[in-house]
Write a protein that holds these residues in place. Structure first.
Motif, mmCIF file in Angstrom:
data_model
loop_
_atom_site.group_PDB
_atom_site.id
_atom_site.type_symbol
_atom_site.label_atom_id
_atom_site.label_comp_id
_atom_site.label_asym_id
_atom_site.label_seq_id
_atom_site.Cartn_x
_atom_site.Cartn_y
_atom_site.Cartn_z
ATOM 1 N N ASP A 169 13.175 12.628 1.974
ATOM 2 C CA ASP A 169 14.128 12.868 0.998
ATOM 3 C C ASP A 169 14.151 12.320 -0.172
ATOM 4 O O ASP A 169 14.023 10.832 0.001
ATOM 5 C CB ASP A 169 15.359 13.145 1.718
ATOM 6 C CG ASP A 169 15.427 14.621 2.456
ATOM 7 O OD1 ASP A 169 14.697 15.503 2.123
ATOM 8 O OD2 ASP A 169 16.508 14.580 3.233
ATOM 9 N N GLY A 170 13.871 12.972 -1.235
ATOM 10 C CA GLY A 170 14.311 12.259 -2.672
ATOM 11 C C GLY A 170 13.361 11.420 -3.012
ATOM 12 O O GLY A 170 11.963 11.727 -2.906
ATOM 13 N N SER A 171 13.435 10.319 -3.737
ATOM 14 C CA SER A 171 12.501 9.178 -3.986
ATOM 15 C C SER A 171 12.813 7.664 -4.062
ATOM 16 O O SER A 171 14.252 7.681 -3.862
ATOM 17 C CB SER A 171 12.060 9.649 -5.437
ATOM 18 O OG SER A 171 12.999 9.547 -6.355
ATOM 19 N N LEU A 172 12.137 7.010 -4.036
ATOM 20 C CA LEU A 172 12.352 5.372 -4.193
ATOM 21 C C LEU A 172 12.058 5.064 -5.645
ATOM 22 O O LEU A 172 10.990 5.601 -6.187
ATOM 23 C CB LEU A 172 11.974 4.604 -3.191
ATOM 24 C CG LEU A 172 12.144 4.840 -1.751
ATOM 25 C CD1 LEU A 172 11.643 3.725 -0.765
ATOM 26 C CD2 LEU A 172 13.752 4.600 -1.573
ATOM 27 N N ARG A 173 12.488 3.941 -6.384
ATOM 28 C CA ARG A 173 12.256 3.717 -7.393
ATOM 29 C C ARG A 173 12.041 1.882 -7.352
ATOM 30 O O ARG A 173 12.695 1.335 -6.848
ATOM 31 C CB ARG A 173 13.361 3.660 -8.574
ATOM 32 C CG ARG A 173 12.828 3.332 -10.058
ATOM 33 C CD ARG A 173 13.929 3.858 -10.794
ATOM 34 N NE ARG A 173 14.105 5.219 -11.074
ATOM 35 C CZ ARG A 173 13.106 6.016 -11.751
ATOM 36 N NH1 ARG A 173 11.988 5.505 -12.380
ATOM 37 N NH2 ARG A 173 13.488 7.446 -11.761
ATOM 38 N N GLN A 186 0.905 -1.099 0.033
ATOM 39 C CA GLN A 186 -0.003 0.124 -0.029
ATOM 40 C C GLN A 186 0.765 1.265 0.087
ATOM 41 O O GLN A 186 1.980 1.355 0.546
ATOM 42 C CB GLN A 186 -0.975 0.237 1.347
ATOM 43 C CG GLN A 186 -1.730 1.117 1.299
ATOM 44 C CD GLN A 186 -2.964 0.880 2.500
ATOM 45 O OE1 GLN A 186 -2.530 0.052 3.316
ATOM 46 N NE2 GLN A 186 -3.944 1.750 2.352
ATOM 47 N N VAL A 187 0.499 2.260 -0.717
ATOM 48 C CA VAL A 187 1.039 3.701 -0.569
ATOM 49 C C VAL A 187 0.223 4.647 -0.304
ATOM 50 O O VAL A 187 -0.812 4.815 -0.306
ATOM 51 C CB VAL A 187 1.473 4.046 -1.961
ATOM 52 C CG1 VAL A 187 2.102 5.164 -1.985
ATOM 53 C CG2 VAL A 187 2.412 3.088 -2.790
ATOM 54 N N ASP A 191 14.390 -5.053 -0.681
ATOM 55 C CA ASP A 191 15.562 -4.479 -1.528
ATOM 56 C C ASP A 191 15.101 -3.049 -2.284
ATOM 57 O O ASP A 191 14.251 -3.106 -2.884
ATOM 58 C CB ASP A 191 15.768 -5.505 -2.996
ATOM 59 C CG ASP A 191 16.488 -6.824 -2.567
ATOM 60 O OD1 ASP A 191 17.344 -6.810 -1.719
ATOM 61 O OD2 ASP A 191 16.182 -7.578 -3.196
ATOM 62 N N ILE A 192 15.660 -2.171 -1.548
ATOM 63 C CA ILE A 192 15.354 -0.636 -1.727
ATOM 64 C C ILE A 192 16.253 0.006 -2.578
ATOM 65 O O ILE A 192 17.339 0.078 -2.145
ATOM 66 C CB ILE A 192 15.014 0.228 -0.294
ATOM 67 C CG1 ILE A 192 14.309 -0.604 0.725
ATOM 68 C CG2 ILE A 192 14.797 1.442 -0.503
ATOM 69 C CD1 ILE A 192 13.947 -0.474 2.140
ATOM 70 N N ARG A 193 15.769 0.734 -3.535
ATOM 71 C CA ARG A 193 16.572 1.511 -4.602
ATOM 72 C C ARG A 193 16.119 3.023 -4.660
ATOM 73 O O ARG A 193 15.050 3.166 -4.643
ATOM 74 C CB ARG A 193 16.599 0.792 -5.783
ATOM 75 C CG ARG A 193 17.542 1.640 -7.008
ATOM 76 C CD ARG A 193 17.657 0.751 -8.204
ATOM 77 N NE ARG A 193 18.152 -0.414 -8.027
ATOM 78 C CZ ARG A 193 19.567 -0.473 -8.229
ATOM 79 N NH1 ARG A 193 20.447 0.242 -8.246
ATOM 80 N NH2 ARG A 193 20.006 -1.932 -7.872
ATOM 81 N N ALA A 194 17.136 3.725 -4.463
ATOM 82 C CA ALA A 194 17.049 5.179 -4.479
ATOM 83 C C ALA A 194 16.677 5.646 -5.824
ATOM 84 O O ALA A 194 17.400 5.111 -6.803
ATOM 85 C CB ALA A 194 17.889 5.880 -3.734
ATOM 86 N N GLY A 195 16.135 6.879 -6.119
ATOM 87 C CA GLY A 195 16.173 7.663 -7.423
ATOM 88 C C GLY A 195 17.500 8.235 -7.652
ATOM 89 O O GLY A 195 18.405 8.323 -6.866
ATOM 90 N N GLU A 196 17.374 9.131 -8.765
ATOM 91 C CA GLU A 196 18.591 9.950 -8.945
ATOM 92 C C GLU A 196 19.074 10.850 -7.746
ATOM 93 O O GLU A 196 20.006 11.221 -7.884
ATOM 94 C CB GLU A 196 18.376 10.403 -10.183
ATOM 95 C CG GLU A 196 17.979 9.455 -11.429
ATOM 96 C CD GLU A 196 17.702 10.233 -12.941
ATOM 97 O OE1 GLU A 196 17.901 11.361 -12.959
ATOM 98 O OE2 GLU A 196 17.997 9.295 -13.894
ATOM 99 N N GLY A 241 9.626 0.067 -12.062
ATOM 100 C CA GLY A 241 10.024 1.610 -12.613
ATOM 101 C C GLY A 241 9.526 2.797 -11.999
ATOM 102 O O GLY A 241 9.640 3.660 -12.444
ATOM 103 N N LEU A 242 8.173 2.683 -11.186
ATOM 104 C CA LEU A 242 7.509 3.737 -10.762
ATOM 105 C C LEU A 242 8.304 4.473 -9.467
ATOM 106 O O LEU A 242 8.758 3.882 -8.818
ATOM 107 C CB LEU A 242 6.472 3.238 -10.099
ATOM 108 C CG LEU A 242 5.409 4.173 -9.519
ATOM 109 C CD1 LEU A 242 4.893 4.994 -10.402
ATOM 110 C CD2 LEU A 242 4.203 3.455 -8.828
#
Length: 281
Positions: free
Chosen positions: A203-207, A5-6, A229-234, A211-212
């Protein structure tokens, strides 16, 4: 990371006109054992200078984490403590607490912090109140390539490392940490010992694997039984990680009181109005 859920935070005010962003769920209990997360963030003192004058609580726990600036806490138990950047304060309100939280006069460069409400099991809601802060305690940090997990409470398994935060007595075995990721960096969290887990991006964003991109101000409820497995955005990302074990009990909430029945709520109101909670000294 499997996202269940978001939930987007909502702008509101509390205390004496303090501007905050809030995620709360007192009805469906989709965040059980958590009830509410408030983020205070501003470089303009008009947004928070009024603070939170004396008010009561019963039946829940407050967990306050400061990243910038600070608050002075006072309560009827006699605690007078300054909570500054990098430190946390935990208050298990039990049968009743009266406290205030006012911005520190020497914090001139803005404020960024969180207050999180954790539910208490019915059997514990009328126990004596407890207080602890980490002003003199060490916070362990677990690090990896482009990532850092700053431990606030509970036990953590991160990038094949294990450590425990300075607070360990939270209700529902709750655990909290502050995760920072560099641009496009990733981290692996094993939260399988908990029945609930979530991340709140500040702060920032997660991808996501799809791809969202999910931006700051959102809380993601994630599957605790799947390795996250958490990945940050640019722009990288900063987030609070919340975990714990659902209590699974009905909740009735009115303002600062969180009990299990309406009758218990009305008793809390009567007890406070009759002075049974005490006064800040």
């Amino acid at each position: 990371m499997r996202v269940l859920q978001v939930i987007n935070s909502q702008a509101t005010q509390d205390g004496d006109g303090v501007n905050i962003r809030r995620v709360a769920d007192f009805q469906r209990l989709a965040l059980d054992p958590y009830l509410m997360l408030d983020e205070i963030r501003s470089d303009d003192e008009k947004d928070y200078v009024g603070g939170f004058p004396p008010h009561p609580h019963r039946g829940m726990e407050t967990f306050t984490y400061i990243r910038k600036g600070g608050f002075e806490h006072r309560d009827q138990m006699g605690h007078v403590k300054a909570i500054r950047a990098g430190k946390v304060q935990w208050m298990s309100t039990g049968r009743g607490v009266v406290h205030s939280e006012m911005p520190l006069a020497d914090a001139k460069d803005g404020l960024h912090g969180f207050q999180i409400w954790i539910n208490m099991a019915a059997k514990d809601k009328m126990r004596p109140p407890q207080y602890q802060d980490t002003g003199e305690l060490h916070h362990a940090t677990l690090a990896g390539e482009g990532c850092e997990l700053y431990l606030l409470a509970g036990q953590w398994h991160f990038n094949q490392q294990t450590a425990t935060g300075p607070l360990t007595q939270l209700a529902a075995n709750s655990a909290l940490a502050d995760l920072s990721l560099a641009a496009n960096a990733s981290a692996s969290l094993n939260l399988s010992q908990y029945g609930f887990s979530a991340v709140y991006i500040y702060d920032g964003s997660l991808r996501l694997p799809t791809g969202l991109a999910i931006n700051a101000g959102s809380l993601l409820v994630i599957d605790s039984q799947t390795v996250a497995d958490i990945r940050a955005g640019e722009a990288g990302a900063g987030m609070l990680v919340l975990a714990g074990n659902p209590i699974g009990e009905a909740v009735v909430q009115m303002g600062p009181f969180v009990m299990n029945t309406q009758a218990e709520i009305m008793q809390a109101v009567r007890d406070y109005q009759s002075g049974k909670f005490g006064d800040i000294v």
